[in-house]
Design a protein around this motif. Structure first.
Motif, PDB file in Angstrom:
ATOM      1  N   CYS A   8      -9.361  41.437 -72.766  1.00 47.99           N
ATOM      2  CA  CYS A   8      -8.539  40.239 -72.542  1.00 47.99           C
ATOM      3  C   CYS A   8      -8.258  40.030 -71.044  1.00 47.99           C
ATOM      4  CB  CYS A   8      -7.227  40.401 -73.303  1.00 47.99           C
ATOM      5  SG  CYS A   8      -6.246  38.907 -73.291  1.00 47.99           S
ATOM      6  N   CYS A  10      -5.737  37.904 -70.129  1.00 51.25           N
ATOM      7  CA  CYS A  10      -4.309  37.539 -70.061  1.00 51.25           C
ATOM      8  C   CYS A  10      -4.088  36.602 -68.866  1.00 51.25           C
ATOM      9  CB  CYS A  10      -3.430  38.782 -69.968  1.00 51.25           C
ATOM     10  SG  CYS A  10      -1.713  38.461 -70.445  1.00 51.25           S
ATOM     11  N   GLY A  11      -4.891  35.572 -68.782  1.00 45.84           N
ATOM     12  CA  GLY A  11      -4.866  34.706 -67.594  1.00 45.84           C
ATOM     13  C   GLY A  11      -5.262  35.545 -66.405  1.00 45.84           C
ATOM     14  N   TYR A  41      -7.475  34.501 -73.475  1.00 49.60           N
ATOM     15  CA  TYR A  41      -6.220  34.877 -74.151  1.00 49.60           C
ATOM     16  C   TYR A  41      -6.565  35.339 -75.562  1.00 49.60           C
ATOM     17  CZ  TYR A  41      -3.881  32.374 -70.344  1.00 49.60           C
ATOM     18  OH  TYR A  41      -3.443  31.973 -69.110  1.00 49.60           O
ATOM     19  N   THR A  42      -6.751  36.623 -75.738  1.00 50.90           N
ATOM     20  CA  THR A  42      -7.259  37.133 -77.015  1.00 50.90           C
ATOM     21  C   THR A  42      -6.275  36.939 -78.160  1.00 50.90           C
ATOM     22  OG1 THR A  42      -8.412  38.778 -75.692  1.00 50.90           O
ATOM     23  CG2 THR A  42      -8.424  39.139 -78.048  1.00 50.90           C
ATOM     24  N   CYS A  43      -4.959  36.928 -77.852  1.00 50.92           N
ATOM     25  CA  CYS A  43      -3.981  36.789 -78.940  1.00 50.92           C
ATOM     26  C   CYS A  43      -3.818  35.341 -79.390  1.00 50.92           C
ATOM     27  CB  CYS A  43      -2.625  37.341 -78.516  1.00 50.92           C
ATOM     28  SG  CYS A  43      -1.959  36.522 -77.050  1.00 50.92           S
ATOM     29  N   SER A  44      -4.446  34.393 -78.667  1.00 50.79           N
ATOM     30  CA  SER A  44      -4.331  32.989 -79.072  1.00 50.79           C
ATOM     31  C   SER A  44      -5.110  32.781 -80.374  1.00 50.79           C
ATOM     32  CB  SER A  44      -4.900  32.073 -77.977  1.00 50.79           C
ATOM     33  OG  SER A  44      -6.287  32.322 -77.847  1.00 50.79           O
ATOM     34  N   ALA A  67      -6.101  45.058 -73.894  1.00 58.41           N
ATOM     35  CA  ALA A  67      -5.212  43.955 -73.520  1.00 58.41           C
ATOM     36  C   ALA A  67      -3.862  44.521 -73.059  1.00 58.41           C
ATOM     37  CB  ALA A  67      -5.044  43.016 -74.725  1.00 58.41           C
ATOM     38  N   ARG A  97      -3.141  46.392 -69.328  1.00 58.95           N
ATOM     39  CA  ARG A  97      -2.238  45.519 -68.577  1.00 58.95           C
ATOM     40  C   ARG A  97      -1.069  46.352 -68.008  1.00 58.95           C
ATOM     41  NH1 ARG A  97       0.977  40.374 -71.114  1.00 58.95           N
ATOM     42  NH2 ARG A  97       2.375  42.055 -71.771  1.00 58.95           N
TER      43      ARG A  97
END
Ligand code: SF4
Length: 264
Positions: A8, A10-11, A41-44, A67, A97
């Motif tokens: 990811c 994450c931006g 954005y993997t959680c989107s 992520a 992260r």
């Protein structure tokens, strides 16, 4: 084994200080990894959809998401892979992260570290076994070990909450270290003024069973179903008849302890 790896961005939270494309490229070379990609954005919703489609299309049977902290989205991704037909525990998260991009500024070093961390998650997920949730009755009893001020307060809180409590203290009386103090910081209250009422409450509470001069001999079991053996040491004192417990106590000799079994 066909592991899918999703890195990811994450931006810019991760992609700002980790070369996510290189992490994905390195992971493609790892034996057992059938698919590796990076996503903004993997959680989107679209990010989760990508995981589901890759599971079907690439016939993936283990998933690693690199992520944020698992505290944040582990459940999200467990649900995602479950919807795609995999056991929810065939997922591992690599925290690149909080553990990497947020704490290091050197992009090269961060990227190398991320590659290693994701490889470790791949190695772990390959060992995962399918797990299934089940429910069972639990004993609503609490064992508190240690009758110092913290143990007494814990016992009182649980008992006031309606739970049966077994309080085990190794010395002849509850009170612990605090009972040896004169005053307590920062209010300079006399310590027995705080302890005394708690000691009385513990002794008189209907829901607290106190084993003083006792020790834990053995603990088996798991949360909600422990089997505990308490060793109650001999005192030579008949507590009902005794009117001068302190002097009787000083004259006792060691004797074979009594073992009590209980569950909590
Ligand atoms: S999965 Fe975590 S790291 Fe990725 S976009 Fe969502 S919050 Fe950020």
């Amino acid at each position: 084994m066909r592991v899918g790896v999703f890195i990811c961005h994450c931006g810019s939270n991760i992609a700002g200080t980790v070369d996510v494309a290189r992490v994905a490229a390195e992971l493609r070379k790892v034996p057992g990894v059938a698919f590796a990609t990076n996503y903004m954005y993997t959680c989107s919703e679209p990010g989760q959809e990508e995981i589901k489609q890759a599971i079907q299309k690439e016939k993936l049977n283990r998933i690693v998401v690199a992520a944020c902290s698992p505290r944040m989205h582990e459940l999200t991704f467990r649900r995602t892979i479950e919807k795609a037909g995999l056991n929810r525990y065939f997922l591992e998260m690599a925290n690149i992260r909080e553990h990497i991009s947020w704490v290091g500024l050197d992009k090269e070093a961060n990227t190398n570290k991320a590659i290693e961390v994701v490889k470790m998650a791949v190695a772990k997920v390959m060992q995962n076994k399918p797990l299934y949730s089940s429910s069972f009755k639990v004993n609503k009893r609490v064992l508190v070990i240690g009758g110092g001020v913290a143990g007494m307060q814990a016992a009182l809180d649980c008992a006031d909450g309606g739970l049966d409590v077994i309080l085990v203290e190794k010395s002849p009386s509850v009170g612990g270290m605090m009972a040896r103090l004169d005053k307590t910081f920062p209010t300079i209250d006399c310590s027995i003024c705080i302890l005394g009422p708690k000691m009385v409450d513990v002794a008189q509470h209907d829901k607290i069973k106190l084993y003083a001069y006792s020790e834990i001999d053995d603990i088996k079991g798991y949360v909600g179903n422990y089997q505990v053996k308490i060793k109650k040491k001999a005192t030579y004192v008949d507590w009902v008849k005794c009117t001068a417990a302190a002097s009787a106590w000083r004259s006792v000799r060691p004797r074979t302890p009594m073992i009590i079994s209980t569950s909590a």
